[in-house]
Design a protein around this motif. Structure first.
Motif, PDB file in Angstrom:
ATOM      1  N   ASP A 154       0.817  -1.215   0.000  1.00 41.70           N
ATOM      2  CA  ASP A 154       0.000   0.000   0.000  1.00 41.70           C
ATOM      3  C   ASP A 154       0.851   1.265   0.000  1.00 41.70           C
ATOM      4  N   ILE A 155       2.034   1.181   0.587  1.00 35.65           N
ATOM      5  CA  ILE A 155       2.849   2.381   0.821  1.00 35.65           C
ATOM      6  C   ILE A 155       3.579   2.798  -0.452  1.00 35.65           C
ATOM      7  N   ALA A 156       3.410   4.053  -0.827  1.00 30.19           N
ATOM      8  CA  ALA A 156       4.124   4.602  -1.987  1.00 30.19           C
ATOM      9  C   ALA A 156       5.452   5.220  -1.549  1.00 30.19           C
ATOM     10  N   TYR A 157       5.379   6.115  -0.552  1.00 29.30           N
ATOM     11  CA  TYR A 157       6.599   6.704  -0.007  1.00 29.30           C
ATOM     12  C   TYR A 157       6.321   7.256   1.385  1.00 29.30           C
ATOM     13  N   ILE A 158       7.394   7.635   2.075  1.00 28.17           N
ATOM     14  CA  ILE A 158       7.297   8.163   3.436  1.00 28.17           C
ATOM     15  C   ILE A 158       8.160   9.415   3.523  1.00 28.17           C
ATOM     16  N   LYS A 159       7.620  10.463   4.174  1.00 28.81           N
ATOM     17  CA  LYS A 159       8.341  11.726   4.337  1.00 28.81           C
ATOM     18  C   LYS A 159       8.505  12.034   5.818  1.00 28.81           C
ATOM     19  N   ALA A 160       9.707  12.434   6.210  1.00 31.15           N
ATOM     20  CA  ALA A 160       9.949  12.813   7.597  1.00 31.15           C
ATOM     21  C   ALA A 160       9.243  14.121   7.923  1.00 31.15           C
ATOM     22  N   ASP A 161       8.793  14.220   9.185  1.00 29.89           N
ATOM     23  CA  ASP A 161       8.195  15.461   9.693  1.00 29.89           C
ATOM     24  C   ASP A 161       8.690  15.627  11.123  1.00 29.89           C
ATOM     25  N   GLY A 162       9.903  16.179  11.266  1.00 34.66           N
ATOM     26  CA  GLY A 162      10.539  16.268  12.578  1.00 34.66           C
ATOM     27  C   GLY A 162      10.804  14.872  13.112  1.00 34.66           C
ATOM     28  N   ASN A 163      10.292  14.573  14.331  1.00 25.81           N
ATOM     29  CA  ASN A 163      10.459  13.252  14.916  1.00 25.81           C
ATOM     30  C   ASN A 163       9.353  12.290  14.503  1.00 25.81           C
ATOM     31  N   TYR A 164       8.492  12.750  13.613  1.00 25.10           N
ATOM     32  CA  TYR A 164       7.392  11.920  13.120  1.00 25.10           C
ATOM     33  C   TYR A 164       7.556  11.735  11.607  1.00 25.10           C
ATOM     34  N   ALA A 165       6.543  11.142  10.995  1.00 22.69           N
ATOM     35  CA  ALA A 165       6.621  10.920   9.548  1.00 22.69           C
ATOM     36  C   ALA A 165       5.230  10.838   8.950  1.00 22.69           C
ATOM     37  N   HIS A 166       5.143  11.176   7.664  1.00 27.21           N
ATOM     38  CA  HIS A 166       3.913  11.033   6.902  1.00 27.21           C
ATOM     39  C   HIS A 166       4.045   9.795   6.016  1.00 27.21           C
ATOM     40  N   VAL A 167       3.100   8.867   6.161  1.00 24.59           N
ATOM     41  CA  VAL A 167       3.047   7.686   5.298  1.00 24.59           C
ATOM     42  C   VAL A 167       2.052   7.962   4.177  1.00 24.59           C
ATOM     43  N   PHE A 168       2.551   7.980   2.958  1.00 25.19           N
ATOM     44  CA  PHE A 168       1.706   8.249   1.792  1.00 25.19           C
ATOM     45  C   PHE A 168       1.337   6.929   1.119  1.00 25.19           C
ATOM     46  N   THR A 169       0.052   6.591   1.159  1.00 24.25           N
ATOM     47  CA  THR A 169      -0.460   5.484   0.362  1.00 24.25           C
ATOM     48  C   THR A 169      -1.091   6.097  -0.885  1.00 24.25           C
ATOM     49  N   PHE A 170      -1.635   5.251  -1.752  1.00 25.16           N
ATOM     50  CA  PHE A 170      -2.257   5.774  -2.972  1.00 25.16           C
ATOM     51  C   PHE A 170      -3.660   6.319  -2.701  1.00 25.16           C
ATOM     52  N   MET A 171      -4.098   6.218  -1.439  1.00 19.83           N
ATOM     53  CA  MET A 171      -5.422   6.711  -1.070  1.00 19.83           C
ATOM     54  C   MET A 171      -5.370   7.930  -0.155  1.00 19.83           C
ATOM     55  N   ARG A 172      -4.303   8.031   0.692  1.00 18.01           N
ATOM     56  CA  ARG A 172      -4.298   9.083   1.700  1.00 18.01           C
ATOM     57  C   ARG A 172      -2.900   9.319   2.254  1.00 18.01           C
ATOM     58  N   ASP A 173      -2.808  10.310   3.144  1.00 15.84           N
ATOM     59  CA  ASP A 173      -1.563  10.673   3.829  1.00 15.84           C
ATOM     60  C   ASP A 173      -1.848  10.612   5.329  1.00 15.84           C
ATOM     61  N   ASP A 174      -1.080   9.793   6.074  1.00 16.12           N
ATOM     62  CA  ASP A 174      -1.275   9.667   7.524  1.00 16.12           C
ATOM     63  C   ASP A 174      -0.015  10.073   8.265  1.00 16.12           C
ATOM     64  N   LEU A 175      -0.196  10.873   9.320  1.00 20.03           N
ATOM     65  CA  LEU A 175       0.914  11.238  10.204  1.00 20.03           C
ATOM     66  C   LEU A 175       1.058  10.136  11.248  1.00 20.03           C
ATOM     67  N   ILE A 176       2.272   9.593  11.396  1.00 17.30           N
ATOM     68  CA  ILE A 176       2.501   8.535  12.378  1.00 17.30           C
ATOM     69  C   ILE A 176       3.571   8.970  13.379  1.00 17.30           C
ATOM     70  N   MET A 177       3.492   8.379  14.581  1.00 17.40           N
ATOM     71  CA  MET A 177       4.388   8.763  15.671  1.00 17.40           C
ATOM     72  C   MET A 177       5.663   7.918  15.664  1.00 17.40           C
ATOM     73  N   GLU A 178       6.419   8.036  14.607  1.00 21.17           N
ATOM     74  CA  GLU A 178       7.639   7.253  14.453  1.00 21.17           C
ATOM     75  C   GLU A 178       8.582   8.009  13.532  1.00 21.17           C
ATOM     76  N   ASN A 179       9.875   7.985  13.859  1.00 23.76           N
ATOM     77  CA  ASN A 179      10.817   8.730  13.020  1.00 23.76           C
ATOM     78  C   ASN A 179      11.306   7.893  11.848  1.00 23.76           C
ATOM     79  N   LEU A 180      11.966   8.568  10.922  1.00 25.39           N
ATOM     80  CA  LEU A 180      12.360   7.915   9.669  1.00 25.39           C
ATOM     81  C   LEU A 180      13.376   6.800   9.883  1.00 25.39           C
ATOM     82  N   LEU A 181      14.298   6.983  10.841  1.00 26.42           N
ATOM     83  CA  LEU A 181      15.310   5.959  11.098  1.00 26.42           C
ATOM     84  C   LEU A 181      14.658   4.662  11.576  1.00 26.42           C
TER      85      LEU A 181
END
Length: 243
Positions: A154-181
């Protein structure tokens, strides 16, 4: 749906040409790679081409085509078989059942019945392909209000947002409580590549890269498109990974 690679085995010239002509109407789903007129040429051609589908005359110049199938199955996985015959014989029908034939067509072959037989073969191929595909791993991510569950596919790509990240699927963008590393360590390294400090890309979804505009087009299995803006270094890394 992929094209089914097919071989026609028919010892009489006119019925063979007639079937080949009718199959032209199904060239979007069936690719005829060879046609054979006897047992020996059929055996060699099938072993060489490894077709998905076989249109097989029951009798080949006095030789039983069941013997051909028995000989083939010693060396390869048998293709889907559509038997063709001018005779309605219980013995041949039982042989067709034994080899799990897709269908049993009487000559002269009716176009409608041919269409149905090809559709049955395509359905079998689709079911068997789906059954052998590896299941995409399902992942759980902590979100602002709970959890989200997505498969790696489902996951297309992931973008960092400080200590969190945005998970981009082909349907939506979700902010998750996890860093890129942390995400980089959790995701399959052969599929997800960190292309720069802030971006992880599912390389199996990359369809097109625009190096001038620094855009990447990702496409899902069902044809949904997603456009991702990239850094120059990210684009260079992605191009290097994909070769």
């Amino acid at each position: 749906m992929k094209k089914l690679k097919a071989i026609v085995v028919e010892d009489e010239r006119l019925p063979r040409l007639s079937l080949l002509a009718k199959l032209e109407n199904f060239r979007h789903s069936v690719e005829v790679v060879d046609s054979c007129e006897n047992y020996d040429s059929a055996l060699m051609s099938i072993l060489q081409h490894r077709p998905d589908l076989l249109f097989l005359d029951i009798q080949l110049q006095g030789r039983d085509s069941i013997g051909l199938l028995n000989e083939l199955k010693e060396s390869i996985t048998l293709p889907y078989v559509i038997f063709t015959t001018a005779y309605s014989d219980r013995k041949y029908l039982m042989s067709a059942i034994k080899f799990s034939a897709v269908d049993y067509l009487m000559k002269p072959i009716d176009k409608g019945e041919l269409a149905q037989a090809i559709a049955k073969a395509a359905d079998r191929a689709e079911v068997e392909t789906s059954a052998t595909l590896p299941q995409s791993e399902k992942l759980s991510f902590k979100s602002v209000n709970g959890k989200i569950l997505v498969t790696t596919d489902d996951i297309a790509y992931i973008k960092a947002d400080g200590n969190y990240a945005h998970v981009f699927t082909f349907m939506r963008d979700d902010l998750i409580m996890e860093n890129l590393l942390s995400l980089e360590q959790r995701l399959p390294a052969d599929i997800f590549v960190r292309v720069d400090r802030s971006t992880i890309v599912n390389i199996t979804k990359v369809y097109r890269m625009d190096t001038q505009q620094l855009n990447c087009i990702l496409v899902s299995a069902n044809g949904r498109e997603l456009r991702m803006k990239m850094t120059k270094s990210g684009m260079e890394k992605l191009m290097d990974v994909l070769g």
